[in-house]
Design a protein around this motif. Structure first.
Motif, mmCIF file in Angstrom:
data_model
loop_
_atom_site.group_PDB
_atom_site.id
_atom_site.type_symbol
_atom_site.label_atom_id
_atom_site.label_comp_id
_atom_site.label_asym_id
_atom_site.label_seq_id
_atom_site.Cartn_x
_atom_site.Cartn_y
_atom_site.Cartn_z
ATOM 1 N N ARG A 1 0.838 -1.197 0.000
ATOM 2 C CA ARG A 1 0.000 0.000 0.000
ATOM 3 C C ARG A 1 0.871 1.244 0.000
ATOM 4 O O ARG A 1 1.806 1.341 0.792
ATOM 5 C CB ARG A 1 -0.897 -0.030 1.253
ATOM 6 N N ASP B 1 -2.032 -3.094 -3.829
ATOM 7 C CA ASP B 1 -3.078 -2.696 -2.874
ATOM 8 C C ASP B 1 -3.335 -1.213 -3.145
ATOM 9 O O ASP B 1 -2.954 -0.702 -4.209
ATOM 10 C CB ASP B 1 -2.628 -2.968 -1.422
ATOM 11 N N THR C 1 -10.586 -9.396 -7.903
ATOM 12 C CA THR C 1 -11.162 -9.042 -6.606
ATOM 13 C C THR C 1 -12.631 -8.659 -6.785
ATOM 14 O O THR C 1 -13.513 -9.165 -6.072
ATOM 15 C CB THR C 1 -10.366 -7.911 -5.935
ATOM 16 N N PHE D 1 -13.454 3.930 -5.949
ATOM 17 C CA PHE D 1 -13.576 3.609 -7.376
ATOM 18 C C PHE D 1 -12.197 3.329 -7.957
ATOM 19 O O PHE D 1 -11.825 3.809 -9.012
ATOM 20 C CB PHE D 1 -14.272 4.774 -8.099
ATOM 21 N N ASN E 1 -9.222 -0.098 -8.140
ATOM 22 C CA ASN E 1 -9.264 -1.429 -8.750
ATOM 23 C C ASN E 1 -10.515 -2.185 -8.308
ATOM 24 O O ASN E 1 -11.293 -2.659 -9.128
ATOM 25 C CB ASN E 1 -7.989 -2.199 -8.399
ATOM 26 N N VAL E 2 -10.728 -2.278 -7.010
ATOM 27 C CA VAL E 2 -11.818 -3.126 -6.503
ATOM 28 C C VAL E 2 -13.183 -2.499 -6.808
ATOM 29 O O VAL E 2 -14.076 -3.155 -7.349
ATOM 30 C CB VAL E 2 -11.664 -3.363 -4.985
ATOM 31 N N ASN F 1 -10.665 -3.918 2.836
ATOM 32 C CA ASN F 1 -10.283 -4.600 4.069
ATOM 33 C C ASN F 1 -10.643 -3.716 5.254
ATOM 34 O O ASN F 1 -10.270 -2.540 5.300
ATOM 35 C CB ASN F 1 -8.780 -4.873 4.067
HETATM 36 P P1 NAD Z 1 -7.070 1.756 -5.246
HETATM 37 O O1 NAD Z 1 -5.941 2.589 -4.846
HETATM 38 O O2 NAD Z 1 -7.097 1.182 -6.638
HETATM 39 O O3 NAD Z 1 -8.454 2.567 -5.056
HETATM 40 C C1 NAD Z 1 -8.845 3.133 -3.840
HETATM 41 C C2 NAD Z 1 -10.100 3.965 -4.106
HETATM 42 O O4 NAD Z 1 -10.627 4.440 -2.873
HETATM 43 C C3 NAD Z 1 -9.851 5.199 -4.972
HETATM 44 O O5 NAD Z 1 -10.953 5.395 -5.822
HETATM 45 C C4 NAD Z 1 -9.783 6.327 -3.938
HETATM 46 O O6 NAD Z 1 -10.123 7.601 -4.491
HETATM 47 C C5 NAD Z 1 -10.822 5.851 -2.958
HETATM 48 N N1 NAD Z 1 -10.678 6.425 -1.622
HETATM 49 C C6 NAD Z 1 -9.566 6.601 -0.886
HETATM 50 N N2 NAD Z 1 -9.871 7.153 0.302
HETATM 51 C C7 NAD Z 1 -11.223 7.293 0.316
HETATM 52 C C8 NAD Z 1 -12.140 7.797 1.243
HETATM 53 N N3 NAD Z 1 -11.727 8.286 2.418
HETATM 54 N N4 NAD Z 1 -13.450 7.784 0.912
HETATM 55 C C9 NAD Z 1 -13.859 7.303 -0.272
HETATM 56 N N5 NAD Z 1 -13.036 6.814 -1.199
HETATM 57 C C10 NAD Z 1 -11.737 6.832 -0.911
HETATM 58 O O7 NAD Z 1 -7.201 0.578 -4.170
HETATM 59 P P2 NAD Z 1 -7.846 -0.863 -4.337
HETATM 60 O O8 NAD Z 1 -6.784 -1.797 -4.763
HETATM 61 O O9 NAD Z 1 -9.101 -0.760 -5.114
HETATM 62 O O10 NAD Z 1 -8.165 -1.216 -2.805
HETATM 63 C C11 NAD Z 1 -9.358 -0.763 -2.155
HETATM 64 C C12 NAD Z 1 -9.599 -1.625 -0.935
HETATM 65 O O11 NAD Z 1 -9.705 -2.995 -1.332
HETATM 66 C C13 NAD Z 1 -8.497 -1.607 0.127
HETATM 67 O O12 NAD Z 1 -9.074 -1.800 1.392
HETATM 68 C C14 NAD Z 1 -7.653 -2.830 -0.233
HETATM 69 O O13 NAD Z 1 -6.892 -3.294 0.852
HETATM 70 C C15 NAD Z 1 -8.754 -3.776 -0.621
HETATM 71 N N6 NAD Z 1 -8.345 -4.908 -1.466
HETATM 72 C C16 NAD Z 1 -7.725 -4.715 -2.658
HETATM 73 C C17 NAD Z 1 -7.404 -5.815 -3.447
HETATM 74 C C18 NAD Z 1 -6.800 -5.688 -4.817
HETATM 75 O O14 NAD Z 1 -6.690 -6.718 -5.507
HETATM 76 N N7 NAD Z 1 -6.435 -4.509 -5.273
HETATM 77 C C19 NAD Z 1 -7.690 -7.111 -2.988
HETATM 78 C C20 NAD Z 1 -8.336 -7.268 -1.774
HETATM 79 C C21 NAD Z 1 -8.663 -6.153 -1.021
#
Ligand code: NAD
Length: 429
Positions: A81, A153, A197, A232, A234-235, A330
């Motif tokens: 992260r 992440d 995911t 908005f 990856n997940v 998470n």
């Molecule tokens: P990312 O960096 O691709 O996207 C994060 C998103 O959340 C962005 O759109 C960002 O603008 C938004 N964001 C950040 N802070 C925010 C807030 N305070 N309020 C609203 N939106 C906010 O990250 P990701 O990979 O999509 O991960 C998101 C979550 O999913 C995390 O908790 C991560 O640990 C979990 N996760 C990710 C994966 C993966 O394969 N990428 C797998 C399992 C779990």
């Protein structure tokens, strides 16, 4: 009866929350006390302070972490992260959750997580590459294809994974694709990993709708169901467009800058295009602007928090109107929020099950990388579906048997697997 809401400030330390969840699950189990003590704590923790040369010629110091929670069931697996609010306790919690997640879906990995205290949006591409290569070198004493395999992440992506793979490979003198997952396809990434995911989240939502007998209202799975997605990246973005592909009405989406709402449904791929052009979902034409807080309490069938930890708390849980909460992120719910939803009979699909599709396809990517033999996307998606559906059913049954919520049901299955593996291996020496 709706439980009384605590009004005082809630404890929001992610590692304390992770330990509390573990303790609660353990109360429903018969386990060896020594093993419980061992599993409450991470196995090893590395903190690195390292210099990065910036574009203006100056040198800036950064702090990063890599934590291994458990190596009992296999090499450790967990994302990296990049976020300004990263702390050691957050990385500890995320590492512990990875152990349980891998065990819930029964793939042969232990749990790890890494993080760097940085806002990646504030760096140029060159600075981001310099930071990544130096951090990868600093944690290379822990990282290897048979020891610890990072993945993306929050704040990291396939390009960052490519730099990590290249840095590690340069030090080895030959290419080592299996040292990270979530890589671009061109260098040994897996078909279907970017979507994995979100796809797993969709499989879980569909399974939950069946279990809740929502077919009376929505006879064709997600078709017509109203979905709201917080985050908005990856997940969140993949979950949103796969939900729309399944016929759902995605009524609201948000990112860190704010949210958008249209009760008739948003065109998710067009919102992705708007975000690519403007950097955010906000100001998307044809939608009403809302706050992140408002999104969480909208009238909808399925709420997908897919941003960060502690978004739904004692303060807002009683106002949530969704029937299903699918934890794409998470740790998006605090323990108090969990208790409120248990009381209000709102089904929470817990993170360690709901977002396990990512690590599952990362496992497929790792296997493909070790074998230099690559699978077709249809095969990957089918195996992902089988694993997610089986895991959902196992967790559902366990929760029913123990009369607990799905989170504790998932913990019971996961902790039992890790506990048993520990007992069989024995405590060394
Ligand atoms: P990312 O960096 O691709 O996207 C994060 C998103 O959340 C962005 O759109 C960002 O603008 C938004 N964001 C950040 N802070 C925010 C807030 N305070 N309020 C609203 N939106 C906010 O990250 P990701 O990979 O999509 O991960 C998101 C979550 O999913 C995390 O908790 C991560 O640990 C979990 N996760 C990710 C994966 C993966 O394969 N990428 C797998 C399992 C779990």
């Amino acid at each position: 009866m709706v439980m009384e809401i605590r009004t005082g400030p809630e404890q929001l330390n992610a590692f304390e929350i992770a330990q509390r969840q573990f303790d609660e699950a353990v109360e429903h189990m018969t386990l060896k006390a020594g093993v419980v003590k061992m599993l409450r704590l991470p196995k090893r923790e590395l903190t690195v302070n390292f210099p990065v040369r910036m574009d203006d010629g100056s040198v800036k110091m950064f702090t990063g972490y890599r934590v291994h929670h458990s190596t009992v069931r296999g090499p450790t697996k967990g994302g990296i992260r990049y976020h300004p609010a990263v702390t050691l306790d957050e990385v500890r919690a995320l590492a512990m959750w990875m152990t349980w997640k891998c065990a819930v879906v029964n793939i042969p990995f232990g749990g790890a997580k890494g993080g760097v205290v940085v806002d990646p949006k504030g760096l140029s591409m060159r600075e981001l590459e310099n930071l990544t290569r130096r951090y990868a070198t600093e944690i290379s004493i822990l990282m290897s294809p048979d020891g610890d395999i990072p993945a993306p992440d929050v704040g990291t992506n396939p390009q960052v994974m490519a730099w990590i793979m290249d840095t590690y490979s340069m030090h080895k003198g030959h290419s080592v694709p299996a040292v990270v997952t979530g890589k671009p396809i061109e260098i040994g990434g897996s078909q279907g990993r970017i979507e994995a995911t979100g796809r797993g989240v969709i499989f879980c939502i569909e399974a939950a709708m069946k279990r809740l007998e929502m077919h009376a209202v929505y006879p064709n799975g997600l078709e017509g169901a109203r979905v709201a997605v917080q985050g908005f990246g990856n997940v969140g973005s993949v979950t949103a467009y796969l939900a729309q592909d399944a016929g759902a009405r995605v009524v609201a989406i948000s990112d860190v800058r704010g949210g958008i709402y249209n009760p008739r449904g948003l065109n998710v791929r067009d919102v992705i295009r708007h975000r690519e052009e403007t950097g955010s979902v906000v100001n998307y034409p044809g939608a009403e602007g809302i706050t992140n807080g408002e999104l969480l309490t909208l009238d909808c069938d399925v709420l997908v928090p897919a941003a960060l930890e502690n978004q739904i708390t004692a303060e807002n849980a009683q106002y949530v109107r969704a029937k299903i909460i699918a934890e794409g992120a998470n740790g998006p719910l605090t323990p108090t929020a969990d208790a409120v939803f248990a009381d209000r009979k709102i089904l929470v699909i817990p993170d360690i099950l709901c977002n396990a599709g990512g690590v599952t396809v990362s496992y497929f990517e790792w296997v493909q990388g070790l074998q230099y033999f690559f699978w077709q996307e249809a095969q990957i998606n089918e195996q992902l579906r089988a694993i997610m559906n089986r895991s959902f059913e196992e967790v559902w049954q366990t929760a029913q048997q123990h009369k607990v919520n799905m989170r504790i049901g998932a913990y019971i299955r996961a902790v039992q697997r890790v506990h048993d593996a520990t007992v069989i291996r024995g405590i060394y020496p």
